[in-house]
Design a protein around this motif. Sequence first.
Motif, PDB file in Angstrom:
ATOM      1  N   ILE A  53      14.670 -21.607 -73.556  1.00 53.56           N
ATOM      2  CA  ILE A  53      14.359 -20.181 -73.720  1.00 53.56           C
ATOM      3  C   ILE A  53      15.594 -19.333 -73.444  1.00 53.56           C
ATOM      4  CG2 ILE A  53      13.065 -18.221 -72.776  1.00 53.56           C
ATOM      5  CD1 ILE A  53      10.733 -20.100 -72.275  1.00 53.56           C
ATOM      6  N   ILE A  66       8.368 -14.932 -69.981  1.00 52.05           N
ATOM      7  CA  ILE A  66       8.820 -16.274 -69.604  1.00 52.05           C
ATOM      8  C   ILE A  66       7.853 -16.908 -68.608  1.00 52.05           C
ATOM      9  CG2 ILE A  66      10.638 -17.544 -68.389  1.00 52.05           C
ATOM     10  CD1 ILE A  66      12.673 -15.703 -69.631  1.00 52.05           C
ATOM     11  N   THR A  79       4.869 -18.114 -70.451  1.00 52.11           N
ATOM     12  CA  THR A  79       5.089 -19.336 -71.233  1.00 52.11           C
ATOM     13  C   THR A  79       5.180 -20.572 -70.340  1.00 52.11           C
ATOM     14  OG1 THR A  79       7.480 -18.927 -71.240  1.00 52.11           O
ATOM     15  CG2 THR A  79       6.233 -18.161 -73.132  1.00 52.11           C
ATOM     16  N   GLY A 110       9.277 -18.463 -76.288  1.00 52.01           N
ATOM     17  CA  GLY A 110       8.660 -19.387 -75.333  1.00 52.01           C
ATOM     18  C   GLY A 110       7.593 -20.256 -75.968  1.00 52.01           C
ATOM     19  N   SER A 116       8.112 -24.170 -76.032  1.00 54.43           N
ATOM     20  CA  SER A 116       7.127 -24.932 -75.239  1.00 54.43           C
ATOM     21  C   SER A 116       6.412 -25.963 -76.100  1.00 54.43           C
ATOM     22  CB  SER A 116       6.122 -23.987 -74.589  1.00 54.43           C
ATOM     23  OG  SER A 116       5.316 -23.348 -75.562  1.00 54.43           O
TER      24      SER A 116
END
Length: 603
Positions: A478, A498, A501, A573, A577
Amino acid sequence: MVVFALLIGLLYALPNVFGEDPAIQISGARGASVDMATLDKVTEQLNQDKLSYKSVAFENGAILVRFQDTETQISARDLMNQSLGDNYVVALNLAPSTPAWLESLGASPMKLGLDLRGGVHFLMEVDMDAAMDKLLGQQEDTFRTELREARIRYRAISVKDNGVEIRLRNDEQVQEAKRTLSASHPDMLFAEGSGFALTASFTEARMQEIRNYAVAQNITILRNRVNELGVAEPLVQRQGANRIVVELPGVQDTARAKEILGATATLEFREVDTNVDLAAAAAGRVPPGSEVKTSRDGNPVVLKKRVILEGSHITDSTSSNDEYGRPQVNIKLDSEGGNKMTAFSRNNVGKLMATLFIEYKDSGKRSPAGKVILEKHEEVINQATIQTALGRDFRITGIDSQAEAHNLALLLRAGALIAPISIVEERTIGPSMGQQNIDMGIQACIWGMVAVMLFTLLYYRKFGLVANLALAMNLVLIIGVMSMIPGATMTLPGIAGIVLTVGMAVDANVLIFERIREELRDGRSPQQAIQQGYANAFSTIADANITTLITAIILFAVGTGAIKGFAVTLSIGILTSMFTAIVGTRMLVNLMYGGKRIDKLSI
């Protein structure tokens, strides 16, 4: 593939570890330049007052001095203001301390927003009345030309009550003028009045278009001016019907910010009336079609009222020297501006043409409605002789210095504001407050990750360790992607994105691990359970993340400021992810269990 992606992410995330140095940036004000002699003077003054600094460098036409702490930075700013005087602008700034080898690879730290880095925030209001008056004045000139070409004699034309009133001699001329003008101006309404008057006004649709254009054009020009003067990562965007938000992260000096945005002005090219006695003009005796202005040195200059060309038609301008080494400004016009300049200059070779700089400044007064009252300041910044018929490309000569030519070219290149704007709100956020926001955001990320990692490690054992490694990998990616994207800016809501996420990344692993557990309960072998667990959970994870990504895209499209910052980090994110939770964890699980005969999984 996973290792390669992680190395790239780590490389571009690395500059964020080095942080930024408190710095002062010294640049020349109007007419002044910064050179090596100025740099030597700055260094000598700092050494004389025993102010320690990390480095002094000449970069992009300005001097950048780096310091160890903000206290020394502020002391140095005050010292430079006293020693250099009004010809230079000394601004507080923050300079990245990225090593040269990382910079050579194009790696740079994330761009931080105003709430994290500190800086200056302005809320500016566009004067729509002035924009309308300006446009109506142009229509007045256009009507005069069209009626003259159609040989329709009129008694008077003037701007009156948001319209242009034309007074003619009889009803037949009224009808003829109405037919002629309405054919060429379908966006205007023509109404007949008493005394053989014809009033032209814009339609409501055209009025709205003018308002939108005034704001959009001012935004473009303000952004050009800020970019031309080298302010890093500015934010210039519309707010409401007639307001513009300008944020300059890293600039702690409000005076410096006002210097950047101070040219809330228009430029006009006009013919110099040389047939008027200057002494008589100074006493107020000028012909009806002329008016008296003042040059930079305070001398009166008589100009024709008719505007030849406005700065909005200039597409490019550069400063250079002519064949004799004298400074000049080379100008390029758009097609409409080129036609206007050609039509005028063809018949006026040998005559003087002046560049009039019109600036609107805050008078410090307010109207009964609470609006800022602007004061109009006009100055003739240049007079040049038309040597030949001009087209889309021409040059301005007779300039005193190279520095003045450079500044004039910059101002012309950035464009002239279509309507004056005033600052209705200004706010300065200090770097200490920004640092506090960063510290709190980092703590939120750390404690959120610690809590999630402890839960997954205790609940899923070895597979929990895999999820935790993927989580750390996700955070690196990220930050790396945010640092790589030129227009991405990290804000406080972005840090919240963030943190969100982090939870979403673990959620994907929870789905996978629970499916593996289900397959084991159904009697599958460990290898089959891993294979089926990842395969069956993928569609659920993809559906959940895609719907969230669509929401984030909508937030980015319709949101402003803080909402955009949240949407950017959330979108990045989600994508990282999905990569780390599905591909990254599968790689780690394959390293642990792939190609082995196992009877039991630690899950």
